[in-house]
Design a protein around this motif. Sequence first.
Motif, PDB file in Angstrom:
ATOM      1  N   ARG A 169       0.784  -1.210   0.020  1.00  0.00           N
ATOM      2  CA  ARG A 169       0.004   0.062   0.354  1.00  0.00           C
ATOM      3  C   ARG A 169       0.827   1.467   0.325  1.00  0.00           C
ATOM      4  NH1 ARG A 169      -3.147  -3.110   3.819  1.00  0.00           N
ATOM      5  NH2 ARG A 169      -2.163  -2.166   5.740  1.00  0.00           N
ATOM      6  N   ARG A 170       2.339   1.260   0.636  1.00  0.00           N
ATOM      7  CA  ARG A 170       2.652   2.679   1.053  1.00  0.00           C
ATOM      8  C   ARG A 170       3.137   2.619  -0.549  1.00  0.00           C
ATOM      9  NH1 ARG A 170       4.929   0.824   5.267  1.00  0.00           N
ATOM     10  NH2 ARG A 170       6.983   0.047   4.146  1.00  0.00           N
ATOM     11  N   GLY A 171       3.774   1.968  -0.841  1.00  0.00           N
ATOM     12  CA  GLY A 171       4.625   1.937  -2.241  1.00  0.00           C
ATOM     13  C   GLY A 171       3.615   1.969  -3.615  1.00  0.00           C
ATOM     14  N   GLY A 172       2.312   1.971  -3.559  1.00  0.00           N
ATOM     15  CA  GLY A 172       0.899   1.923  -5.052  1.00  0.00           C
ATOM     16  C   GLY A 172       2.111   0.990  -5.580  1.00  0.00           C
ATOM     17  N   HIS A 173       1.554  -0.019  -4.823  1.00  0.00           N
ATOM     18  CA  HIS A 173       1.759  -1.042  -5.689  1.00  0.00           C
ATOM     19  C   HIS A 173       1.583  -2.075  -6.471  1.00  0.00           C
ATOM     20  CE1 HIS A 173       6.254  -0.659  -5.058  1.00  0.00           C
ATOM     21  NE2 HIS A 173       6.480  -1.004  -4.424  1.00  0.00           N
ATOM     22  N   ARG A 174       0.993  -2.530  -7.640  1.00  0.00           N
ATOM     23  CA  ARG A 174       0.292  -3.693  -8.054  1.00  0.00           C
ATOM     24  C   ARG A 174       0.536  -4.793  -8.292  1.00  0.00           C
ATOM     25  NH1 ARG A 174      -4.979  -4.146 -10.056  1.00  0.00           N
ATOM     26  NH2 ARG A 174      -5.506  -5.200 -11.796  1.00  0.00           N
ATOM     27  N   VAL A 175       0.224  -6.007  -8.564  1.00  0.00           N
ATOM     28  CA  VAL A 175       0.888  -7.516  -8.329  1.00  0.00           C
ATOM     29  C   VAL A 175       0.278  -7.769  -8.998  1.00  0.00           C
ATOM     30  CG1 VAL A 175       1.608  -9.324  -6.858  1.00  0.00           C
ATOM     31  CG2 VAL A 175       1.695  -7.067  -6.038  1.00  0.00           C
ATOM     32  N   SER A 176       1.158  -9.062  -9.823  1.00  0.00           N
ATOM     33  CA  SER A 176       0.283 -10.179 -10.739  1.00  0.00           C
ATOM     34  C   SER A 176       1.140 -11.389 -10.579  1.00  0.00           C
ATOM     35  CB  SER A 176       0.835  -8.951 -12.280  1.00  0.00           C
ATOM     36  OG  SER A 176       0.383  -8.454 -13.134  1.00  0.00           O
TER      37      SER A 176
ATOM     38  N   GLU B 152      10.404 -19.854 -11.123  1.00  0.00           N
ATOM     39  CA  GLU B 152       9.755 -19.259  -9.970  1.00  0.00           C
ATOM     40  C   GLU B 152      10.543 -18.277  -9.132  1.00  0.00           C
ATOM     41  OE1 GLU B 152       7.983 -23.029 -10.517  1.00  0.00           O
ATOM     42  OE2 GLU B 152       9.538 -22.649  -8.937  1.00  0.00           O
ATOM     43  N   TYR B 153       9.444 -17.080  -9.712  1.00  0.00           N
ATOM     44  CA  TYR B 153      10.928 -15.832  -9.617  1.00  0.00           C
ATOM     45  C   TYR B 153       9.792 -14.675  -9.932  1.00  0.00           C
ATOM     46  CZ  TYR B 153      11.235 -17.096 -14.661  1.00  0.00           C
ATOM     47  OH  TYR B 153      10.944 -17.448 -15.790  1.00  0.00           O
ATOM     48  N   ALA B 154       9.804 -13.847  -9.386  1.00  0.00           N
ATOM     49  CA  ALA B 154       9.397 -12.160  -9.440  1.00  0.00           C
ATOM     50  C   ALA B 154      10.561 -11.187 -10.033  1.00  0.00           C
ATOM     51  CB  ALA B 154       8.506 -12.065  -7.951  1.00  0.00           C
ATOM     52  N   GLY B 155      10.103 -10.167 -10.177  1.00  0.00           N
ATOM     53  CA  GLY B 155      10.117  -9.065 -10.823  1.00  0.00           C
ATOM     54  C   GLY B 155       9.683  -7.626 -11.149  1.00  0.00           C
ATOM     55  N   ARG B 156       9.962  -7.068 -11.057  1.00  0.00           N
ATOM     56  CA  ARG B 156       9.530  -5.074 -11.101  1.00  0.00           C
ATOM     57  C   ARG B 156       9.729  -4.773 -12.745  1.00  0.00           C
ATOM     58  NH1 ARG B 156      10.146  -2.652  -6.696  1.00  0.00           N
ATOM     59  NH2 ARG B 156      11.563  -3.563  -5.209  1.00  0.00           N
ATOM     60  N   ARG B 157       8.222  -5.166 -13.430  1.00  0.00           N
ATOM     61  CA  ARG B 157       8.219  -4.550 -14.735  1.00  0.00           C
ATOM     62  C   ARG B 157       9.129  -3.878 -15.621  1.00  0.00           C
ATOM     63  NH1 ARG B 157       3.523  -5.433 -18.402  1.00  0.00           N
ATOM     64  NH2 ARG B 157       2.566  -6.041 -16.393  1.00  0.00           N
TER      65      ARG B 157
ATOM     66  N   GLY C  33       0.450  -5.512 -13.724  1.00  0.00           N
ATOM     67  CA  GLY C  33       1.386  -4.946 -12.031  1.00  0.00           C
ATOM     68  C   GLY C  33       2.261  -4.303 -12.915  1.00  0.00           C
ATOM     69  N   ASP C  34       3.110  -3.592 -11.225  1.00  0.00           N
ATOM     70  CA  ASP C  34       4.475  -3.374 -11.871  1.00  0.00           C
ATOM     71  C   ASP C  34       5.399  -4.207 -11.101  1.00  0.00           C
ATOM     72  OD1 ASP C  34       3.284  -2.540  -9.399  1.00  0.00           O
ATOM     73  OD2 ASP C  34       4.974  -1.674  -8.568  1.00  0.00           O
ATOM     74  N   LEU C  35       4.688  -5.535 -10.768  1.00  0.00           N
ATOM     75  CA  LEU C  35       5.690  -6.193  -9.712  1.00  0.00           C
ATOM     76  C   LEU C  35       4.707  -8.346 -10.315  1.00  0.00           C
ATOM     77  CD1 LEU C  35       6.160  -5.466  -5.978  1.00  0.00           C
ATOM     78  CD2 LEU C  35       7.238  -5.004  -7.723  1.00  0.00           C
ATOM     79  N   VAL C  36       6.504  -8.244 -11.327  1.00  0.00           N
ATOM     80  CA  VAL C  36       5.063  -9.809 -11.775  1.00  0.00           C
ATOM     81  C   VAL C  36       5.901 -11.187 -10.460  1.00  0.00           C
ATOM     82  CG1 VAL C  36       4.881 -10.944 -14.358  1.00  0.00           C
ATOM     83  CG2 VAL C  36       5.226  -7.691 -14.161  1.00  0.00           C
ATOM     84  N   VAL C  37       5.116 -11.433 -10.469  1.00  0.00           N
ATOM     85  CA  VAL C  37       5.688 -13.645  -9.932  1.00  0.00           C
ATOM     86  C   VAL C  37       5.212 -13.606 -11.066  1.00  0.00           C
ATOM     87  CG1 VAL C  37       4.910 -14.914  -8.155  1.00  0.00           C
ATOM     88  CG2 VAL C  37       4.805 -11.971  -7.300  1.00  0.00           C
ATOM     89  N   PHE C  38       5.972 -14.925 -11.366  1.00  0.00           N
ATOM     90  CA  PHE C  38       6.063 -16.333 -12.256  1.00  0.00           C
ATOM     91  C   PHE C  38       6.251 -17.315 -11.601  1.00  0.00           C
ATOM     92  CE2 PHE C  38       8.272 -13.311 -15.188  1.00  0.00           C
ATOM     93  CZ  PHE C  38       6.985 -12.561 -15.673  1.00  0.00           C
ATOM     94  N   LEU C  39       5.574 -18.510 -12.028  1.00  0.00           N
ATOM     95  CA  LEU C  39       5.413 -19.616 -10.962  1.00  0.00           C
ATOM     96  C   LEU C  39       5.338 -20.878 -12.269  1.00  0.00           C
ATOM     97  CD1 LEU C  39       3.092 -18.982  -7.724  1.00  0.00           C
ATOM     98  CD2 LEU C  39       5.658 -19.145  -8.387  1.00  0.00           C
ATOM     99  N   ASP C  40       5.696 -21.621 -11.978  1.00  0.00           N
ATOM    100  CA  ASP C  40       5.593 -22.620 -12.796  1.00  0.00           C
ATOM    101  C   ASP C  40       4.178 -23.424 -12.482  1.00  0.00           C
ATOM    102  OD1 ASP C  40       7.606 -22.161 -14.843  1.00  0.00           O
ATOM    103  OD2 ASP C  40       9.408 -24.006 -13.324  1.00  0.00           O
ATOM    104  N   ALA C  41       3.065 -24.296 -13.679  1.00  0.00           N
ATOM    105  CA  ALA C  41       1.674 -24.548 -12.995  1.00  0.00           C
ATOM    106  C   ALA C  41       2.176 -25.863 -12.950  1.00  0.00           C
ATOM    107  CB  ALA C  41       1.493 -24.053 -14.711  1.00  0.00           C
ATOM    108  N   ASP C  42       3.221 -26.500 -12.598  1.00  0.00           N
ATOM    109  CA  ASP C  42       3.317 -27.859 -12.605  1.00  0.00           C
ATOM    110  C   ASP C  42       3.586 -28.201 -11.419  1.00  0.00           C
ATOM    111  OD1 ASP C  42       5.713 -27.581 -12.495  1.00  0.00           O
ATOM    112  OD2 ASP C  42       6.155 -29.079 -13.484  1.00  0.00           O
ATOM    113  N   LEU C  43       3.489 -27.415 -10.414  1.00  0.00           N
ATOM    114  CA  LEU C  43       3.462 -27.416  -9.366  1.00  0.00           C
ATOM    115  C   LEU C  43       2.846 -28.399  -8.294  1.00  0.00           C
ATOM    116  CD1 LEU C  43       4.677 -23.707  -8.441  1.00  0.00           C
ATOM    117  CD2 LEU C  43       6.281 -25.256  -8.664  1.00  0.00           C
ATOM    118  N   LEU C  44       3.845 -29.024  -6.861  1.00  0.00           N
ATOM    119  CA  LEU C  44       3.304 -30.501  -6.042  1.00  0.00           C
ATOM    120  C   LEU C  44       2.805 -29.888  -5.025  1.00  0.00           C
ATOM    121  CD1 LEU C  44       3.871 -33.333  -7.762  1.00  0.00           C
ATOM    122  CD2 LEU C  44       1.603 -32.510  -8.399  1.00  0.00           C
ATOM    123  N   GLY C  45       1.636 -30.416  -4.126  1.00  0.00           N
ATOM    124  CA  GLY C  45       1.763 -29.666  -2.887  1.00  0.00           C
ATOM    125  C   GLY C  45       1.365 -28.449  -2.410  1.00  0.00           C
ATOM    126  N   ASP C  46       1.695 -28.110  -1.467  1.00  0.00           N
ATOM    127  CA  ASP C  46       0.983 -26.673  -1.085  1.00  0.00           C
ATOM    128  C   ASP C  46       2.497 -25.686  -0.893  1.00  0.00           C
ATOM    129  OD1 ASP C  46       0.447 -23.856  -0.257  1.00  0.00           O
ATOM    130  OD2 ASP C  46       0.243 -24.881   2.309  1.00  0.00           O
TER     131      ASP C  46
END
Length: 324
Positions: free
Chosen positions: A32-39, A205-210, A123-136
């Motif tokens: 909220r403080r940084g006004g970020h939007r997460v994708s 699995e990684y994340a970065g600034r747009r 989003g100005d912050l983007v998180v990438f995850l593989d779709a074949d992950l198992l478990g929590d």
Amino acid sequence: MRPDARAWFEQRTTSAAVPSAIDVDALLRAKRRGGHRVSVVLPARDEETTVGGLVADLAEHWVRRVPLVDELLVVDSDSTDGTARVARAAGADVVAAADVLHAHGSRPGKGEALWKSLAATTGDLVVFLDADLLGDVTHYVPGLLGPLLADPQVDYVKGCYTRPLEMAGATVPAGGGRVTELTARPLLNALWPELAGFVQPLGGEYAGRRSVLEQVPFVSGYGVEVGLLVDLLRLTGLGGLAQVDLGVRRHTSQSQEALGRMAGQVVSTVLARAASLGTEAGGLLTQFSHDGTGFVPSSTPVAVDERPPMISVPEYRALLDVVG
């Protein structure tokens, strides 16, 4: 381990291996403080059996229960099964890679889906995850976002983890990541030794600034991860990169033939970027073990040590003269 890589590893590697240790309230305040939007983006091809549960968990935790994620997108890469239907029913927005930036055509490969996801999210912050992950793995999202929200100097965060390998009914606790250990790690250590501190350079699995992701190319195939790591090193410097320990990663295993194709694409990506280096290869290989608490790095000399052609050795030529 080389001193510069050890210092980076210690300074820029945080832990989210224990989900309860993640301060979600602090992340929300920072967002909220940084006004970020997460994708959050999941590239998927024929992942009907895993994508539904993964999406449902992420949507429940970080969209409905805690407003950490603003967009949850699955990019379908020409699936022939029910991937798109299952992902949509579980709560994700779904786009076909071929329908994004239609005028640019469509290419096969995971990297193509990731590249097009930038045009399909906001989003100005983007998180990438593989779709074949198992478990929590719901803690992956806040874990990867943590360094970006806490430190404005961090532009890109790679996840690291132990990777159990299941083969023939047996499980090797840390046997996964064969392409990493046999191909990517030796190449990166030789050509970009400053990247030796990354435990899982090929991890999905990684994340970065747009603002930085939009400035680098995306290899269309499996070379996308190593390409991003090298290109972002050039763009941001090592100080702009970080790493977070996410604990354990379980996923569906691939055949030896598929791993061979992956290794080939990784090598091609590395060679394309190494052409402009003009430097000698490094002489240390940094590897990682896990002592049950965290990753332990160690370095081994691997520089080429070779003898000259025997005919150039005076003593040998003298022997030949005697025999002759």
